[in-house]
Design an enzyme around this catalytic site. Structure first.
Site, PDB file in Angstrom:
ATOM      1  NE  ARG A  52      -3.575   1.989   3.075  1.00 41.54           N
ATOM      2  CZ  ARG A  52      -3.276   2.847   4.110  1.00 41.54           C
ATOM      3  NH1 ARG A  52      -2.259   3.107   4.596  1.00 41.54           N
ATOM      4  NH2 ARG A  52      -4.549   3.660   4.040  1.00 41.54           N
ATOM      5  CD  GLU A  97      -7.100   6.735   9.540  1.00 39.71           C
ATOM      6  OE1 GLU A  97      -6.791   5.676   9.979  1.00 39.71           O
ATOM      7  OE2 GLU A  97      -6.480   7.986   9.931  1.00 39.71           O
ATOM      8  CD  GLU A 131      -3.806   3.616   8.059  1.00 40.17           C
ATOM      9  OE1 GLU A 131      -3.581   4.228   9.373  1.00 40.17           O
ATOM     10  OE2 GLU A 131      -4.274   4.541   7.107  1.00 40.17           O
TER      11      GLU A 131
END
Length: 522
Positions: A225, A316, A418
């Site tokens: 990522r 996020e 994450e």
């Protein structure tokens, strides 16, 4: 909660009754073609060897395995416990099975502290498969294990190698056709190019200097990522650096997730700052900016033969992105921006999967509110990504609830975008670490390489257990962000330090940590 005193009374019952306890792990005549008494309801409480099951203890403590009240689904459960150190196995041998893939599902709790505590499928004609019990003392967690049966038989085993006072609860086991596993076992390695430029070195576990990408790939990592900033102050995590690192990732045989922040610096629930180049733009212009930037980066990746396999439109984005125009205070505009990114990604490669990424997998209500709103406003996406840091985002059980709920509610695959865990608490540079005290840790998971590995396996286990095969996998966050002078957190401040080096997957001696073994998860 587990009550040792009540348990000790329960232990006395089978002993006082003089029940015969199985002394050796013999494959007995009770073998069946289906799992018997998987809910441990048949005998009530105080039974050392439940109906359909056998018990074996290498330390002569068969009584450390017993049934007691307080089941997950029914009235009773299986428990392992002793006031002294013990090893015990409760197992069931099945024969007459049709060969093929089988999945064991169980609800479990554990107070932690054991040398090992796991479910196993063994003697099935293929390599034994194990799943460790997560540490969860009050909430039940569902875990799964799968195996390929090739010899028409299989042994289902509940194992504890425990210290005095350690305990587990197991209940509601099922053994059915099906298979499990994770297709994504990845890590964010965005920090790597800057680390290397400032002298960062990466070594194998034995100390040989090597390429961090290759070391991670050898450990089993299959997906990388990379975050993308628009015009960062230090020139890292931009289009050019992303293209260069993507070549190394793809050359190693890994897949690629591109994480668009739509900012010049960190974007997260607390800040979603527009790139300087877009700062004065109208909402209509921002939609074009998102499309052009997304298309430009992804098309350049495709042109060099490193097409992105997965894309995050935003990072996020609990409160939206590109504030204030893309705030969740204005969902119709946020939807327009997200759909602009989705359209750009699909225009480059229709096979690229587009994910929407929120923080806090432990907060089902917020995640549900957000994705309900996304549905109302017609947002397009393929996957749901959630951040889950156990020291910030609640219990494993809470995260499991959210993963299960959103996978079912929106019929989309889910993944942990994450997570991370410290292998020590002290710092390797002048900046205080994000997690640096024992009080911040998750109970049952010490700040050691073993604790880091156990945490990652626990997170992988709850993702693997998402029903209907909708648990895609896990990305470890910033596996390569070791302490290297110049590679700090602030792209605008060359002297800024790193508060994360104690959560990398390389130690302070630059060697690969044993916790990398989580990449080999089924």
């Amino acid at each position: 909660m587990f009550h040792p005193r009540r348990t000790l009374r329960a232990l006395l019952l089978p002993l006082a009754a003089g029940l015969a306890l199985t002394a050796l792990p013999a494959q007995t005549a009770q073998a069946a073609t289906t799992l018997t008494n998987g809910g441990f309801e048949t005998d009530g409480a105080g039974t050392a060897t439940p109906a359909g099951w056998s018990t074996y203890s290498a330390t002569g403590q068969n009584s450390a395995s017993f049934t007691e009240s307080g089941g997950h689904g029914g009235s009773y459960r299986l428990s392992h416990y002793s006031a002294s150190a013990y090893k015990v196995e409760t197992y069931q041998y099945l024969s007459g099975l049709t060969n093929g893939a089988y999945k064991l599902t169980a609800w479990v709790r554990s107070g932690g502290g054991q040398n090992s505590a796991y479910l196993a499928l063994k003697n099935c004609g293929s390599a034994e498969q194990r799943t460790d019990l997560p540490v969860s003392s009050s909430n039940w967690i569902r875990i799964v294990t799968s195996i390929n049966v090739t010899n028409n038989q299989c042994t289902i085993s509940v194992n504890s190698d425990a210290n005095a006072g350690n305990w587990i609860n197991v209940d509601d086991l099922t053994f059915t056709s099906g298979s499990t596993g994770l297709s994504v076992k990845g890590a964010d390695i965005s920090s790597l190019p800057k680390s290397e430029a400032f002298g960062g070195v990466y070594r194998t576990a034995s100390g040989t200097a090597g390429d961090a990408v290759g070391i991670l790939r050898s450990a089993g990592m299959n997906y990388a990522r990379l975050k993308v900033w628009v015009n960062p102050a230090d020139g890292y995590n931009n289009k050019a650096r992303t293209l260069a690192l993507a070549k190394r990732i793809k050359a190693s045989g890994m897949k690629l997730l591109v994480d668009f922040h739509y900012s010049d610096t960190w974007a997260d629930p607390g800040k979603q700052t527009k790139p300087a180049a877009w700062s004065g733009h109208s909402y209509s212009q921002l939609k074009t900016d998102v499309y052009n930037h997304t298309y430009d980066v992804l098309n350049a990746l495709k042109a060099q033969g490193t097409t992105a396999d997965m894309v995050q439109v935003g990072n996020e984005i609990n409160g939206g992105m590109l504030w204030s125009e893309g705030s969740t205070d204005n969902w119709s505009q946020l939807a327009g921006l997200l759909n602009s990114g989705y359209s750009a990604a699909k225009a480059v490669s229709s096979g690229t999967q587009v994910a929407l990424h929120l923080a806090n997998a432990g907060d089902d209500a917020t995640v549900r509110w957000w994705f309900d709103s996304a549905k109302t406003y017609g947002v397009n996406y393929d996957l749901i990504g959630l951040s889950y840091y156990g020291y910030w985002h609640g219990s494993l059980a809470a995260a499991q609830t959210t993963l299960d709920d959103v996978a079912s509610r929106y019929a989309k695959p889910v993944f942990i975008a994450e997570t991370a865990y410290p292998f020590r608490l002290d710092s390797d540079d002048a900046l205080v670490n994000q997690i640096d005290t024992t009080g911040e840790l998750v109970g049952g998971y010490p700040a050691t390489a073993a604790g880091q590995l156990a945490w990652m396996n626990a997170v992988a286990n709850i993702v693997e257990a998402v029903p209907n095969g909708r648990g895609l996998g896990v990305f470890y966050w910033e596996a390569t962000w070791t302490a290297v002078t110049g590679n700090g957190w602030d792209p605008a401040d060359a002297s800024s330090g790193n508060g994360w080096e104690n959560q990398a997957l390389f130690g302070f001696d630059d060697r690969a940590l044993s916790s990398m073994a989580w990449f080999a998860h089924r």
